[in-house]
Design a protein around this motif. Structure first.
Motif, PDB file in Angstrom:
ATOM      1  N   LYS A  86      -0.991  -6.590   2.223  1.00 38.97           N
ATOM      2  CA  LYS A  86      -0.862  -5.145   1.982  1.00 38.97           C
ATOM      3  C   LYS A  86      -2.174  -4.384   2.135  1.00 38.97           C
ATOM      4  N   TYR A  88       1.948   4.037   1.686  1.00 36.44           N
ATOM      5  CA  TYR A  88       3.003   5.040   1.540  1.00 36.44           C
ATOM      6  C   TYR A  88       2.474   6.382   1.042  1.00 36.44           C
ATOM      7  N   GLY A 142       2.882  -0.400   0.467  1.00 38.41           N
ATOM      8  CA  GLY A 142       4.116  -0.614   1.192  1.00 38.41           C
ATOM      9  C   GLY A 142       4.677  -1.992   0.877  1.00 38.41           C
ATOM     10  N   ARG A 143       5.756  -2.318   1.534  1.00 41.72           N
ATOM     11  CA  ARG A 143       6.260  -3.678   1.463  1.00 41.72           C
ATOM     12  C   ARG A 143       5.336  -4.568   2.292  1.00 41.72           C
ATOM     13  N   TYR A 178       3.279  -6.285   4.871  1.00 36.05           N
ATOM     14  CA  TYR A 178       2.945  -6.050   6.283  1.00 36.05           C
ATOM     15  C   TYR A 178       3.360  -4.670   6.778  1.00 36.05           C
ATOM     16  N   GLU A 179       3.775  -3.782   5.909  1.00 34.83           N
ATOM     17  CA  GLU A 179       4.013  -2.396   6.310  1.00 34.83           C
ATOM     18  C   GLU A 179       2.681  -1.661   6.230  1.00 34.83           C
ATOM     19  N   PRO A 229       1.282   1.120   8.544  1.00 29.17           N
ATOM     20  CA  PRO A 229       1.201   2.092   9.636  1.00 29.17           C
ATOM     21  C   PRO A 229      -0.169   2.760   9.672  1.00 29.17           C
TER      22      PRO A 229
END
Length: 522
Positions: free
Chosen positions: A294, A304, A320-321, A323-324, A326
């Motif tokens: 993360k 997020y 994020g969850r 490997y999220e 962006p």
């Protein structure tokens, strides 16, 4: 003061290290000469979200109303902490004079029973502990830390006495763990602050209370809703504030990334004093989840702006969850990034494991620096990692350019105090020697109880160049260890002592231990 017996390594005292040239010396000077004056100017501007005027109004010294946001007091205390750190180096009497003035006002604003939060005191429609997003505990925690740092550096008790009076009040409210306050507090800086105060005073109640606040996270159930049917108990519940499961049972980093890092830092501080293995086991699990799943390549955390947690709780400013990560819509709040370094620094001193120092360094050279402009006077709250220009759609707290005043001013004071305290992270001490954690032109001088001395000087143009020179002026014993951190990316590193190659394996991502009888000039 507490010796934190469950830490393998001890950080230096405030006066024992100073930068003398190079990268971090330049950043320290920039902080002293530009960042601190710029933030002072902003915090005396009525449009800013954090202002010092609230203390003067609460003290009855000025007419006015409460300005800014609920957490503004805490950001003022962080500014004062940065001033104390600078004073530890410069001993400029003007700094002490300014701090004394502010402390006197804060003391006058404090209620007779010890309570102190101006956004509550200046608003008759607000009651104490009525809403968790009033951020009372955030403000209080930063007061505890700032006052403890001030006392350790100046040996003056004026700010410490304010903190003690407030901590005694806090103990009277929370030590019995009233069920209606099971979910009190949003951003838990009070845990770190209480341990800081315990270390400054040796009052066991403050350590006890810090442990209580750790235990409170995830401890309540819905039965107290029958006691208090109001919005207080519903706002930001669950994973948003690490309140879904008890910390000792947690497996993942969840929720608001700043409140998470503050919780983890506070729990690490509690472990350092108590040796509660269930805490360190949980913290190591969570740290691994952050770093491996993360965290951005810059050491930043918090993907997020708005999202959903692993347990389907609504979250914002959050992890994020797995490997999220962006880039164009990364949140990466400045306070969370620096909090990541704070968490790793604590785990490093607890364990002596180099992997934690790696993250500390990565953050502070990357996502810990990106928020501040090159002149040290303007800031970002979020830190995007891809930007498409003016056609780029901005989400909450994103901006096209760095700003001077802002609607949420926690990040500039976080930058100021962390830049001012970075010298305290450069070295650590164990029973056998000194650990060199960060490479920048510096000098460490430590005086031991037996009247012996360590005097070590470093010169380097790191990170722009790779050569680092350390010169021994004096060591406290005939046989003394100097532990040198070899960054995990630094394959091919070599070490020489007095021109002779250190003929042993050197492993990136670890410390090289040089133990010998040193002579002045080595």
């Amino acid at each position: 003061m507490s010796q934190s017996q469950y830490r393998k390594l001890a950080p230096p005292a405030h006066e024992e290290v100073r930068w003398n040239q190079g990268f971090w010396a330049e950043r320290f000077d920039l902080c002293q000469d530009h960042t601190i004056p710029s933030t002072w100017d902003a915090m005396n501007n009525p449009i800013n979200s954090a202002v010092f005027s609230n203390f003067y109004v609460a003290a009855g010294l000025k007419e006015g109303i409460q300005l800014g946001v609920n957490w503004g007091d805490g950001d003022c205390y962080k500014w004062m902490e940065s001033m104390s750190h600078v004073y530890s180096v410069t001993r400029d009497p003007k700094i002490l004079e300014k701090l004394d003035e502010l402390i006197a006002v804060i003391a006058q604003a404090q209620e007779e029973d010890g309570y102190l939060c101006t956004q509550i005191q200046l608003n008759p429609e607000k009651d104490r502990w009525a809403r968790r997003n009033h951020h009372e505990l955030y403000n209080i925690g930063h007061l505890f830390t700032s006052a403890s740092v001030h006392f350790e550096i100046t040996n003056q008790r004026n700010f410490l006495e304010v903190a003690i009076k407030l901590a005694d009040y806090l103990y009277s409210v929370f030590a019995s763990r009233p069920p209606e306050l099971a979910h009190a507090g949003w951003n838990p800086s009070q845990i770190m602050g209480l341990v800081d105060l315990y270390r400054a005073t040796n009052d066991d109640r403050y350590l006890e209370l810090a442990g209580i606040f750790v235990d409170m996270r995830g401890s309540g159930d819905e039965t107290e809703l029958t006691i208090r049917q109001d919005h207080y108990l519903r706002e930001d519940r669950g994973d948003q504030n690490q309140d879904h499961v008890p910390l000792r049972e947690e497996t993942d980093a969840v929720g608001h990334a700043v409140t998470a890092m503050y919780l983890y830092c506070g729990a690490a501080d509690v472990y350092a004093e108590t040796g509660d293995t269930t805490l360190i086991e949980a913290l190591e699990r969570i740290w691994h989840d952050v770093v491996k799943r993360k965290m951005y390549i810059t050491g930043a955390v918090g993907a997020y702006h708005q999202g959903v947690s692993i347990r389907y709780d609504k979250v914002h400013e959050a992890f994020g969850r797995p490997y999220e990560l962006p880039n164009a819509t990364a949140y990466n709040e400045t306070c969370a990034n620096i909090g990541n370094a704070m968490f790793s620094w604590r785990l490093f001193n607890i364990t002596g494991e180099a992997k934690y120092a790696e993250i500390m360094e990565r953050v502070m050279y990357n996502s810990g620096l990106s928020p501040v402009s090159i002149d040290g006077e303007r800031f970002f709250y979020t830190n995007l990692l891809r930007f498409y220009g003016k056609e780029h759609s901005l989400l909450s707290n994103d901006e096209y350019e760095r700003w001077h005043t802002y609607k949420c001013y926690c990040c500039p004071t976080q930058v100021a105090r962390s830049t001012a305290w970075m010298k305290n992270w450069a070295y650590s001490f164990s029973d056998d020697g000194v650990w060199v954690n960060l490479y920048s032109g510096s000098q460490v001088q430590k005086y031991f109880d037996d009247s012996s001395t360590l005097d070590l000087e470093m010169s380097t143009n790191y990170p722009w160049e790779g050569s680092v020179y350390l010169k021994v002026q004096q060591t406290p014993t005939n046989t003394y260890a100097i532990h040198l951190r070899i960054p995990e990316w630094a394959a091919g590193t070599s070490v020489k002592v007095n021109g002779e190659v250190y003929d042993h394996p050197i492993t990136p991502g670890s410390y090289v231990k040089l133990e010998r009888s040193w002579s002045p000039g080595d």
